[in-house]
Scaffold this motif. Structure first.
Motif, PDB file in Angstrom:
ATOM      1  N   ILE A   1       0.850  -1.188   0.000  1.00 53.53           N
ATOM      2  CA  ILE A   1       0.000   0.000   0.000  1.00 53.53           C
ATOM      3  C   ILE A   1       0.889   1.242   0.000  1.00 53.53           C
ATOM      4  O   ILE A   1       0.646   2.193  -0.753  1.00 53.53           O
ATOM      5  CB  ILE A   1      -0.946  -0.007   1.223  1.00 53.53           C
ATOM      6  CG1 ILE A   1      -1.987  -1.116   1.062  1.00 53.53           C
ATOM      7  CG2 ILE A   1      -1.616   1.356   1.407  1.00 53.53           C
ATOM      8  CD1 ILE A   1      -2.795  -1.403   2.316  1.00 53.53           C
ATOM      9  N   LEU A   2       1.922   1.228   0.828  1.00 55.32           N
ATOM     10  CA  LEU A   2       2.867   2.347   0.864  1.00 55.32           C
ATOM     11  C   LEU A   2       3.553   2.535  -0.486  1.00 55.32           C
ATOM     12  O   LEU A   2       3.718   3.668  -0.956  1.00 55.32           O
ATOM     13  CB  LEU A   2       3.915   2.133   1.956  1.00 55.32           C
ATOM     14  CG  LEU A   2       3.420   2.273   3.387  1.00 55.32           C
ATOM     15  CD1 LEU A   2       4.473   1.758   4.374  1.00 55.32           C
ATOM     16  CD2 LEU A   2       3.048   3.716   3.701  1.00 55.32           C
TER      17      LEU A   2
ATOM     18  N   ALA B   1      -4.711   5.588   0.138  1.00 47.32           N
ATOM     19  CA  ALA B   1      -3.910   4.541   0.773  1.00 47.32           C
ATOM     20  C   ALA B   1      -4.481   4.180   2.145  1.00 47.32           C
ATOM     21  O   ALA B   1      -4.537   3.006   2.514  1.00 47.32           O
ATOM     22  CB  ALA B   1      -2.456   4.997   0.903  1.00 47.32           C
ATOM     23  N   ILE B   2      -4.920   5.174   2.890  1.00 52.03           N
ATOM     24  CA  ILE B   2      -5.511   4.914   4.205  1.00 52.03           C
ATOM     25  C   ILE B   2      -6.762   4.058   4.062  1.00 52.03           C
ATOM     26  O   ILE B   2      -6.964   3.097   4.809  1.00 52.03           O
ATOM     27  CB  ILE B   2      -5.821   6.241   4.932  1.00 52.03           C
ATOM     28  CG1 ILE B   2      -4.523   6.971   5.277  1.00 52.03           C
ATOM     29  CG2 ILE B   2      -6.649   5.998   6.186  1.00 52.03           C
ATOM     30  CD1 ILE B   2      -4.719   8.428   5.667  1.00 52.03           C
ATOM     31  N   GLU B   3      -7.605   4.387   3.094  1.00 46.19           N
ATOM     32  CA  GLU B   3      -8.831   3.612   2.882  1.00 46.19           C
ATOM     33  C   GLU B   3      -8.528   2.174   2.459  1.00 46.19           C
ATOM     34  O   GLU B   3      -9.178   1.239   2.913  1.00 46.19           O
ATOM     35  CB  GLU B   3      -9.740   4.307   1.866  1.00 46.19           C
ATOM     36  CG  GLU B   3     -10.311   5.627   2.357  1.00 46.19           C
ATOM     37  CD  GLU B   3     -11.069   5.495   3.669  1.00 46.19           C
ATOM     38  OE1 GLU B   3     -11.885   4.545   3.802  1.00 46.19           O
ATOM     39  OE2 GLU B   3     -10.856   6.328   4.571  1.00 46.19           O
ATOM     40  N   VAL B   4      -7.547   2.003   1.586  1.00 49.42           N
ATOM     41  CA  VAL B   4      -7.158   0.652   1.165  1.00 49.42           C
ATOM     42  C   VAL B   4      -6.587  -0.116   2.359  1.00 49.42           C
ATOM     43  O   VAL B   4      -6.883  -1.301   2.552  1.00 49.42           O
ATOM     44  CB  VAL B   4      -6.158   0.700  -0.016  1.00 49.42           C
ATOM     45  CG1 VAL B   4      -5.630  -0.695  -0.350  1.00 49.42           C
ATOM     46  CG2 VAL B   4      -6.811   1.323  -1.248  1.00 49.42           C
TER      47      VAL B   4
ATOM     48  N   GLU C   1      -5.918  -4.013  11.896  1.00 51.23           N
ATOM     49  CA  GLU C   1      -6.686  -2.955  12.553  1.00 51.23           C
ATOM     50  C   GLU C   1      -5.919  -1.633  12.624  1.00 51.23           C
ATOM     51  O   GLU C   1      -6.494  -0.565  12.449  1.00 51.23           O
ATOM     52  CB  GLU C   1      -7.076  -3.405  13.962  1.00 51.23           C
ATOM     53  CG  GLU C   1      -8.018  -2.465  14.660  1.00 51.23           C
ATOM     54  CD  GLU C   1      -8.483  -3.011  15.993  1.00 51.23           C
ATOM     55  OE1 GLU C   1      -8.659  -2.188  16.900  1.00 51.23           O
ATOM     56  OE2 GLU C   1      -8.664  -4.236  16.128  1.00 51.23           O
ATOM     57  N   GLU C   2      -4.622  -1.699  12.863  1.00 50.39           N
ATOM     58  CA  GLU C   2      -3.821  -0.481  13.005  1.00 50.39           C
ATOM     59  C   GLU C   2      -3.187  -0.010  11.695  1.00 50.39           C
ATOM     60  O   GLU C   2      -2.472   0.996  11.672  1.00 50.39           O
ATOM     61  CB  GLU C   2      -2.733  -0.684  14.065  1.00 50.39           C
ATOM     62  CG  GLU C   2      -1.673  -1.703  13.711  1.00 50.39           C
ATOM     63  CD  GLU C   2      -2.086  -3.156  13.946  1.00 50.39           C
ATOM     64  OE1 GLU C   2      -1.328  -4.041  13.532  1.00 50.39           O
ATOM     65  OE2 GLU C   2      -3.161  -3.422  14.518  1.00 50.39           O
ATOM     66  N   SER C   3      -3.445  -0.683  10.586  1.00 48.66           N
ATOM     67  CA  SER C   3      -2.799  -0.357   9.316  1.00 48.66           C
ATOM     68  C   SER C   3      -3.125   1.053   8.818  1.00 48.66           C
ATOM     69  O   SER C   3      -2.244   1.743   8.299  1.00 48.66           O
ATOM     70  CB  SER C   3      -3.181  -1.371   8.236  1.00 48.66           C
ATOM     71  OG  SER C   3      -2.576  -2.610   8.502  1.00 48.66           O
ATOM     72  N   GLY C   4      -4.368   1.483   8.958  1.00 44.94           N
ATOM     73  CA  GLY C   4      -4.736   2.820   8.491  1.00 44.94           C
ATOM     74  C   GLY C   4      -3.906   3.902   9.155  1.00 44.94           C
ATOM     75  O   GLY C   4      -3.372   4.800   8.487  1.00 44.94           O
ATOM     76  N   GLY C   5      -3.768   3.831  10.471  1.00 39.60           N
ATOM     77  CA  GLY C   5      -2.970   4.811  11.200  1.00 39.60           C
ATOM     78  C   GLY C   5      -1.492   4.716  10.877  1.00 39.60           C
ATOM     79  O   GLY C   5      -0.804   5.735  10.751  1.00 39.60           O
ATOM     80  N   PHE C   6      -0.990   3.494  10.721  1.00 39.30           N
ATOM     81  CA  PHE C   6       0.417   3.294  10.384  1.00 39.30           C
ATOM     82  C   PHE C   6       0.727   3.897   9.014  1.00 39.30           C
ATOM     83  O   PHE C   6       1.673   4.669   8.859  1.00 39.30           O
ATOM     84  CB  PHE C   6       0.752   1.796  10.395  1.00 39.30           C
ATOM     85  CG  PHE C   6       2.137   1.477   9.940  1.00 39.30           C
ATOM     86  CD1 PHE C   6       3.222   1.733  10.759  1.00 39.30           C
ATOM     87  CD2 PHE C   6       2.357   0.934   8.682  1.00 39.30           C
ATOM     88  CE1 PHE C   6       4.515   1.439  10.345  1.00 39.30           C
ATOM     89  CE2 PHE C   6       3.640   0.640   8.257  1.00 39.30           C
ATOM     90  CZ  PHE C   6       4.718   0.894   9.088  1.00 39.30           C
ATOM     91  N   VAL C   7      -0.093   3.571   8.022  1.00 39.06           N
ATOM     92  CA  VAL C   7       0.101   4.086   6.667  1.00 39.06           C
ATOM     93  C   VAL C   7       0.001   5.613   6.670  1.00 39.06           C
ATOM     94  O   VAL C   7       0.813   6.309   6.048  1.00 39.06           O
ATOM     95  CB  VAL C   7      -0.918   3.436   5.698  1.00 39.06           C
ATOM     96  CG1 VAL C   7      -1.000   4.183   4.384  1.00 39.06           C
ATOM     97  CG2 VAL C   7      -0.548   1.966   5.465  1.00 39.06           C
ATOM     98  N   ASN C   8      -0.975   6.142   7.378  1.00 39.04           N
ATOM     99  CA  ASN C   8      -1.142   7.590   7.471  1.00 39.04           C
ATOM    100  C   ASN C   8       0.111   8.244   8.048  1.00 39.04           C
ATOM    101  O   ASN C   8       0.593   9.240   7.517  1.00 39.04           O
ATOM    102  CB  ASN C   8      -2.364   7.921   8.324  1.00 39.04           C
ATOM    103  CG  ASN C   8      -2.672   9.398   8.375  1.00 39.04           C
ATOM    104  OD1 ASN C   8      -2.379  10.145   7.454  1.00 39.04           O
ATOM    105  ND2 ASN C   8      -3.274   9.830   9.465  1.00 39.04           N
ATOM    106  N   GLY C   9       0.632   7.697   9.128  1.00 39.39           N
ATOM    107  CA  GLY C   9       1.819   8.272   9.764  1.00 39.39           C
ATOM    108  C   GLY C   9       3.028   8.295   8.850  1.00 39.39           C
ATOM    109  O   GLY C   9       3.731   9.314   8.757  1.00 39.39           O
TER     110      GLY C   9
END
Length: 142
Positions: A83-84, A106-109, A116-124
């Motif tokens: 995703i990144l 990317a956050i939505e994907v 569960e924590e992937s959205g926040g990790f990708v966002n960061g």
């Protein structure tokens, strides 16, 4: 779901598969499209993303490493890593896409396919990399 979102999701699925196989992108794409149905526009966009990530993979992976201090690339979840890769490719090379759009997508994907924590990790990670962009974050470039 829009063509571009579906194309991004499809590109991530392909790149995930490619991480597990060491064949050429062309060979893998041929096989992938035999088992993955997609509308022509989705297929075209996903293929564009896959080829773009492939062409710039060393640069993209170096950016991921720079933003994930103390992490080896292989320690990242394969879904998050890919995703990144797609988002960073779009942020740096798909000038018709504003970087903030690439980040939001990317956050939505990540929320759909990651942990569960992937959205926040990708966002960061992507927010950190956005600071070093050489183009406006909220505008497409010509």
């Amino acid at each position: 779901m829009g063509r571009r979102r579906e194309g991004r999701e499809t590109a991530v699925q392909f790149l995930y598969q490619a991480d597990l196989n060491r064949e050429s992108i062309d060979d893998l794409l041929e096989h992938f499209w035999k088992i993955r149905e997609a509308k022509p526009g989705v297929r075209e966009f996903a293929t564009e993303l896959v080829r773009g990530v492939g062409a710039h993979r060393e640069e993209i992976d170096a950016l991921i490493k720079s933003a994930t201090a103390n992490y080896e690339l292989g320690r990242l979840a394969a879904v998050d890593r890919n995703i990144l890769r797609v988002a960073i490719y779009e942020m740096h090379h798909a000038l018709d896409v504003p970087p903030v759009v690439a980040i939001n997508e990317a956050i939505e994907v990540a929320k759909r396919f990651g942990a569960e924590e992937s959205g926040g990790f990708v966002n960061g990670i992507l927010d950190r990399l956005k600071l070093d962009l050489k183009r406006p974050a909220r505008e497409a470039s010509s």
